[in-house]
Design a protein around this motif. Structure first.
Motif, mmCIF file in Angstrom:
data_model
loop_
_atom_site.group_PDB
_atom_site.id
_atom_site.type_symbol
_atom_site.label_atom_id
_atom_site.label_comp_id
_atom_site.label_asym_id
_atom_site.label_seq_id
_atom_site.Cartn_x
_atom_site.Cartn_y
_atom_site.Cartn_z
ATOM 1 N N VAL A 11 -59.104 -43.967 -109.790
ATOM 2 C CA VAL A 11 -59.329 -42.894 -110.772
ATOM 3 C C VAL A 11 -60.805 -42.818 -111.143
ATOM 4 O O VAL A 11 -61.385 -41.730 -111.202
ATOM 5 C CB VAL A 11 -58.462 -43.098 -112.037
ATOM 6 C CG1 VAL A 11 -58.849 -42.120 -113.130
ATOM 7 C CG2 VAL A 11 -56.985 -42.954 -111.703
ATOM 8 N N LEU A 12 -61.434 -43.963 -111.390
ATOM 9 C CA LEU A 12 -62.858 -43.965 -111.749
ATOM 10 C C LEU A 12 -63.713 -43.348 -110.645
ATOM 11 O O LEU A 12 -64.635 -42.589 -110.927
ATOM 12 C CB LEU A 12 -63.332 -45.390 -112.049
ATOM 13 C CG LEU A 12 -62.851 -46.003 -113.356
ATOM 14 C CD1 LEU A 12 -63.251 -47.469 -113.430
ATOM 15 C CD2 LEU A 12 -63.394 -45.241 -114.555
ATOM 16 N N LYS A 13 -63.397 -43.660 -109.386
ATOM 17 C CA LYS A 13 -64.179 -43.128 -108.279
ATOM 18 C C LYS A 13 -63.930 -41.630 -108.091
ATOM 19 O O LYS A 13 -64.869 -40.845 -107.985
ATOM 20 C CB LYS A 13 -63.858 -43.882 -106.997
ATOM 21 C CG LYS A 13 -64.732 -43.465 -105.848
ATOM 22 C CD LYS A 13 -64.492 -44.315 -104.639
ATOM 23 C CE LYS A 13 -65.440 -43.869 -103.533
ATOM 24 N NZ LYS A 13 -65.322 -44.688 -102.349
ATOM 25 N N ASN A 14 -62.662 -41.239 -108.069
ATOM 26 C CA ASN A 14 -62.320 -39.837 -107.794
ATOM 27 C C ASN A 14 -62.652 -38.894 -108.939
ATOM 28 O O ASN A 14 -63.107 -37.775 -108.718
ATOM 29 C CB ASN A 14 -60.841 -39.706 -107.441
ATOM 30 C CG ASN A 14 -60.497 -40.400 -106.142
ATOM 31 O OD1 ASN A 14 -61.362 -40.629 -105.306
ATOM 32 N ND2 ASN A 14 -59.245 -40.744 -105.973
ATOM 33 N N GLU A 15 -62.410 -39.314 -110.163
ATOM 34 C CA GLU A 15 -62.589 -38.436 -111.318
ATOM 35 C C GLU A 15 -63.991 -38.472 -111.906
ATOM 36 O O GLU A 15 -64.480 -37.477 -112.423
ATOM 37 C CB GLU A 15 -61.576 -38.785 -112.412
ATOM 38 C CG GLU A 15 -60.135 -38.559 -112.022
ATOM 39 C CD GLU A 15 -59.795 -37.093 -111.841
ATOM 40 O OE1 GLU A 15 -60.367 -36.244 -112.555
ATOM 41 O OE2 GLU A 15 -58.964 -36.797 -110.966
ATOM 42 N N PHE A 16 -64.620 -39.657 -111.877
ATOM 43 C CA PHE A 16 -65.890 -39.823 -112.575
ATOM 44 C C PHE A 16 -67.051 -40.249 -111.683
ATOM 45 O O PHE A 16 -68.176 -40.387 -112.155
ATOM 46 C CB PHE A 16 -65.723 -40.841 -113.712
ATOM 47 C CG PHE A 16 -64.619 -40.472 -114.663
ATOM 48 C CD1 PHE A 16 -64.783 -39.449 -115.576
ATOM 49 C CD2 PHE A 16 -63.404 -41.147 -114.638
ATOM 50 C CE1 PHE A 16 -63.767 -39.102 -116.452
ATOM 51 C CE2 PHE A 16 -62.384 -40.806 -115.507
ATOM 52 C CZ PHE A 16 -62.561 -39.777 -116.414
ATOM 53 N N GLY A 17 -66.805 -40.516 -110.398
ATOM 54 C CA GLY A 17 -67.859 -40.927 -109.488
ATOM 55 C C GLY A 17 -68.422 -42.306 -109.793
ATOM 56 O O GLY A 17 -69.572 -42.593 -109.483
ATOM 57 N N ILE A 18 -67.612 -43.186 -110.364
ATOM 58 C CA ILE A 18 -68.052 -44.534 -110.731
ATOM 59 C C ILE A 18 -67.516 -45.517 -109.699
ATOM 60 O O ILE A 18 -66.308 -45.644 -109.510
ATOM 61 C CB ILE A 18 -67.553 -44.915 -112.140
ATOM 62 C CG1 ILE A 18 -68.141 -43.957 -113.182
ATOM 63 C CG2 ILE A 18 -67.897 -46.363 -112.465
ATOM 64 C CD1 ILE A 18 -67.575 -44.123 -114.568
ATOM 65 N N ASP A 19 -68.420 -46.220 -109.019
ATOM 66 C CA ASP A 19 -68.024 -47.182 -107.990
ATOM 67 C C ASP A 19 -68.002 -48.623 -108.492
ATOM 68 O O ASP A 19 -67.456 -49.489 -107.834
ATOM 69 C CB ASP A 19 -68.972 -47.103 -106.792
ATOM 70 C CG ASP A 19 -68.803 -45.809 -106.015
ATOM 71 O OD1 ASP A 19 -67.676 -45.289 -105.972
ATOM 72 O OD2 ASP A 19 -69.794 -45.328 -105.455
ATOM 73 N N LYS A 20 -68.608 -48.875 -109.625
ATOM 74 C CA LYS A 20 -68.674 -50.233 -110.152
ATOM 75 C C LYS A 20 -67.448 -50.524 -111.017
ATOM 76 O O LYS A 20 -66.887 -49.622 -111.623
ATOM 77 C CB LYS A 20 -69.935 -50.403 -111.002
ATOM 78 C CG LYS A 20 -71.199 -50.237 -110.213
ATOM 79 C CD LYS A 20 -72.407 -50.397 -111.078
ATOM 80 C CE LYS A 20 -73.660 -50.189 -110.255
ATOM 81 N NZ LYS A 20 -74.862 -50.322 -111.043
ATOM 82 N N PRO A 21 -67.055 -51.801 -111.097
ATOM 83 C CA PRO A 21 -65.927 -52.161 -111.966
ATOM 84 C C PRO A 21 -66.236 -51.806 -113.422
ATOM 85 O O PRO A 21 -67.354 -52.007 -113.900
ATOM 86 C CB PRO A 21 -65.809 -53.671 -111.809
ATOM 87 C CG PRO A 21 -66.503 -53.983 -110.533
ATOM 88 C CD PRO A 21 -67.566 -52.945 -110.368
ATOM 89 N N LEU A 22 -65.263 -51.244 -114.094
ATOM 90 C CA LEU A 22 -65.429 -50.821 -115.482
ATOM 91 C C LEU A 22 -64.130 -51.082 -116.219
ATOM 92 O O LEU A 22 -63.054 -50.827 -115.692
ATOM 93 C CB LEU A 22 -65.778 -49.333 -115.519
ATOM 94 C CG LEU A 22 -65.973 -48.670 -116.868
ATOM 95 C CD1 LEU A 22 -67.196 -49.247 -117.572
ATOM 96 C CD2 LEU A 22 -66.133 -47.170 -116.697
#
Length: 73
Positions: A11-22
């Motif tokens: 979800v973080l990658k697809n929706e927000f473009g975040i590749d790092k663990p959050l």
């Protein structure tokens, strides 16, 4: 946490473009009906913007737990 991590990262990658663990957490207060309604409003907005789907932890007490239970299960 292990089962949820894959879903969260997707979800973080697809929706927000975040590749790092959050790690995202919601801490919901108590207070009976007021807490229940307030938590519902926050969860509705978070779900609308796919933030709830990327959430790792959700905690609450008293009234907010009545709103949290259906979202968790």
């Amino acid at each position: 946490l292990k089962n949820r991590t894959e879903i969260i990262q997707e979800v973080l990658k697809n929706e927000f473009g975040i590749d790092k663990p959050l790690r995202i957490a919601f801490c919901c207060s108590g207070g009976g009906n007021r807490a229940m309604v307030g938590t519902l409003g926050i969860f509705e907005a978070a779900a609308k913007h796919n933030i709830l789907q990327a959430t790792t932890y959700i905690v609450g007490l008293s009234g907010s737990t009545w709103t949290i239970a259906p979202w968790v299960y």
